[in-house]
Design a protein around this motif. Structure first.
Motif, PDB file in Angstrom:
ATOM      1  N   ILE A   1      35.703  45.255  48.146  1.00 38.31           N
ATOM      2  CA  ILE A   1      37.108  45.138  48.699  1.00 38.31           C
ATOM      3  C   ILE A   1      37.569  43.543  49.961  1.00 38.31           C
ATOM      4  O   ILE A   1      38.588  44.512  50.932  1.00 38.31           O
ATOM      5  N   GLN A   2      37.139  42.913  49.774  1.00 42.21           N
ATOM      6  CA  GLN A   2      37.187  42.046  50.251  1.00 42.21           C
ATOM      7  C   GLN A   2      37.999  40.735  50.364  1.00 42.21           C
ATOM      8  O   GLN A   2      38.456  40.081  49.391  1.00 42.21           O
ATOM      9  N   GLY A   3      39.252  41.445  51.203  1.00 41.92           N
ATOM     10  CA  GLY A   3      40.630  40.449  51.050  1.00 41.92           C
ATOM     11  C   GLY A   3      41.394  41.026  50.039  1.00 41.92           C
ATOM     12  O   GLY A   3      42.864  41.387  50.316  1.00 41.92           O
ATOM     13  N   TYR A   4      41.124  41.847  48.986  1.00 42.72           N
ATOM     14  CA  TYR A   4      41.787  42.295  47.970  1.00 42.72           C
ATOM     15  C   TYR A   4      40.640  43.528  47.767  1.00 42.72           C
ATOM     16  O   TYR A   4      39.755  43.844  47.534  1.00 42.72           O
ATOM     17  N   LYS A   5      41.667  45.186  47.702  1.00 45.24           N
ATOM     18  CA  LYS A   5      40.806  46.069  46.810  1.00 45.24           C
ATOM     19  C   LYS A   5      40.377  45.304  45.187  1.00 45.24           C
ATOM     20  O   LYS A   5      41.569  46.345  44.700  1.00 45.24           O
ATOM     21  N   VAL A   6      39.830  44.804  44.571  1.00 47.96           N
ATOM     22  CA  VAL A   6      39.514  45.161  43.461  1.00 47.96           C
ATOM     23  C   VAL A   6      38.799  45.251  42.555  1.00 47.96           C
ATOM     24  O   VAL A   6      36.745  44.388  42.555  1.00 47.96           O
ATOM     25  N   ASN A   7      38.424  45.947  41.860  1.00 45.60           N
ATOM     26  CA  ASN A   7      37.904  45.816  40.335  1.00 45.60           C
ATOM     27  C   ASN A   7      38.598  45.080  39.115  1.00 45.60           C
ATOM     28  O   ASN A   7      39.464  45.311  38.680  1.00 45.60           O
ATOM     29  N   GLU A   8      38.084  44.318  38.209  1.00 42.85           N
ATOM     30  CA  GLU A   8      39.254  43.089  37.429  1.00 42.85           C
ATOM     31  C   GLU A   8      37.563  42.597  36.837  1.00 42.85           C
ATOM     32  O   GLU A   8      36.328  41.871  36.996  1.00 42.85           O
ATOM     33  N   GLY A   9      37.951  41.822  35.061  1.00 44.95           N
ATOM     34  CA  GLY A   9      36.888  40.500  34.861  1.00 44.95           C
ATOM     35  C   GLY A   9      36.268  42.061  34.121  1.00 44.95           C
ATOM     36  O   GLY A   9      34.822  40.852  34.185  1.00 44.95           O
ATOM     37  N   PRO A  10      35.930  42.987  33.240  1.00 47.52           N
ATOM     38  CA  PRO A  10      34.850  43.364  32.333  1.00 47.52           C
ATOM     39  C   PRO A  10      34.896  42.265  31.334  1.00 47.52           C
ATOM     40  O   PRO A  10      35.387  42.292  30.525  1.00 47.52           O
ATOM     41  N   ALA A  11      33.363  42.675  30.717  1.00 48.57           N
ATOM     42  CA  ALA A  11      32.914  41.828  30.245  1.00 48.57           C
ATOM     43  C   ALA A  11      31.383  42.936  29.935  1.00 48.57           C
ATOM     44  O   ALA A  11      30.656  43.622  30.609  1.00 48.57           O
ATOM     45  N   LEU A  12      31.350  43.085  28.152  1.00 49.14           N
ATOM     46  CA  LEU A  12      29.869  44.483  27.869  1.00 49.14           C
ATOM     47  C   LEU A  12      28.801  43.528  27.117  1.00 49.14           C
ATOM     48  O   LEU A  12      28.693  41.953  26.734  1.00 49.14           O
ATOM     49  N   LEU A  13      27.986  43.920  27.989  1.00 52.07           N
ATOM     50  CA  LEU A  13      26.073  42.813  27.494  1.00 52.07           C
ATOM     51  C   LEU A  13      26.055  44.617  26.954  1.00 52.07           C
ATOM     52  O   LEU A  13      25.305  45.502  27.362  1.00 52.07           O
TER      53      LEU A  13
END
Length: 354
Positions: A218-230
């Protein structure tokens, strides 16, 4: 394009390597390695949110955000290193007005049901940050040569800020994972998961996977984004990015067992700490929004963007120098991927435990 001293250094490095004859990497020589070419980081300059996959013939396909945020591009190469100089074509350019005429972000190319599709986020011409998720579809089998057209808008659960859709197949089911603002939750975006009925519709109600609540998210914006699966061993690892797009940008990870019900939140464990962060000693700042592919030996490779400096004038979103980098994925003795420290500039090294 903005000038950057890193580009000059890369040119010097490339010419030095070309004149050096047989190059030896500690523990390996090029003759011992599977790769036909040496990968040099940054792999591709001024390409953020990089997505790399391989087609049915093993060739590499690359797409990413461009600094102008106005089009969707694609490259293809027989080798991972070759993406740096591969011809780049434009699959689609935003309209001059109306829907999808604003910022174009984070395209990803996938094969779904045997058809090539590109997911991307787009704003409107008169409201560039009214971001929603859309898809293009290829009208033939060759994504570089055949025509592409707009398939439509993702039928997301809310008409709200929505981006960074990624697709993967697991145990015969196609899934979509994406970032979206959910009304009633005071965050910029959370991550969601659902099985696909079609590239634009879901076969079951979405699962809210993760909400940014940890301090580093939550530094600057509260963001979870850009997922990628391995996938590795008996586990699935879902990486994602969090916080503002400056040097505070970092990568987190969720883990599930291969045999678990992916639509059960209890199947996923979230790392309490970021798994990739800035490395000032390597001049790598704000690493994130990654994808995964394999090298020519079949070894797992992480593809991500990062800047070579921390100081940014103005909004980081409009600083063009998020460059595409690659690094091999290392695994610890429990089979957990290790991403820190991120790869710095120069030849890609081969970890002894890959």
């Amino acid at each position: 394009m903005t000038s950057n001293p890193t580009i000059a250094r890369r040119g010097f490095l490339a010419s030095s390597l070309a004149g050096a004859g047989a190059l030896t990497i500690p523990g390996r020589s090029l003759a011992q390695a599977c790769e036909s070419e040496l990968v040099i980081n940054p792999l591709i300059f001024q390409r953020a949110d990089p997505w790399v996959t391989r087609d049915g013939e093993g060739r590499y396909l690359f797409t990413a955000s461009v600094p102008e945020y106005d089009r969707i591009i694609l490259r293809r190469s027989d080798t991972l290193a070759g993406l740096s100089r591969a011809a780049e074509i434009t699959l689609w350019h935003r309209p001059v007005s109306g829907r999808m005429g604003g910022h174009i972000w984070a395209p990803e190319i996938h094969q779904i049901g045997g058809r090539w599709c590109v997911y991307f986020a787009a704003g409107d011409a008169d409201e560039v940050f009214r971001i929603r998720t859309y898809a293009l579809a290829c009208e033939g089998e060759d994504p570089m040569d055949d025509r592409w057209s707009v398939l439509g808008q993702l039928q997301a659960p809310w008409d709200s800020f929505c981006l960074d859709a990624t697709s993967f197949q697991h145990r015969g089911t196609d899934y979509l994972c994406w970032a979206q603002h959910e009304p009633g939750i005071e965050t910029n975006s959370n991550l969601y998961l659902a099985p696909l009925a079609t590239p634009l519709t879901f076969a079951a109600p979405p699962l809210r996977l993760t909400v940014p609540t940890l301090d580093w998210e939550i530094q600057g914006y509260k963001v979870n984004e850009g997922p990628a699966l391995l996938k590795h061993g008996d586990k699935l690892f879902l990486t994602y990015s969090a916080s503002a797009t400056d040097e505070r940008y970092a990568v987190g990870m969720l883990t599930a067992h291969r045999d678990a019900d992916l639509m059960d939140l209890a199947s996923w464990a979230k790392s309490p700490v970021p798994v990739m962060t800035s490395a000032p000693d390597r001049c790598v700042f704000g690493p994130g929004h990654n994808s995964f592919t394999t090298d020519e030996c079949g070894r797992d490779v992480m593809v991500f963007h990062a800047r070579g400096y921390a100081d940014i004038e103005g909004d980081p979103l409009y600083d063009p120098n998020r460059h595409t980098r690659v690094q091999h994925v290392r695994y610890d003795d429990q089979g957990i991927p290790v991403f820190n420290p991120p790869a710095g500039a120069g030849p890609l090294r081969y970890p002894s435990d890959v």
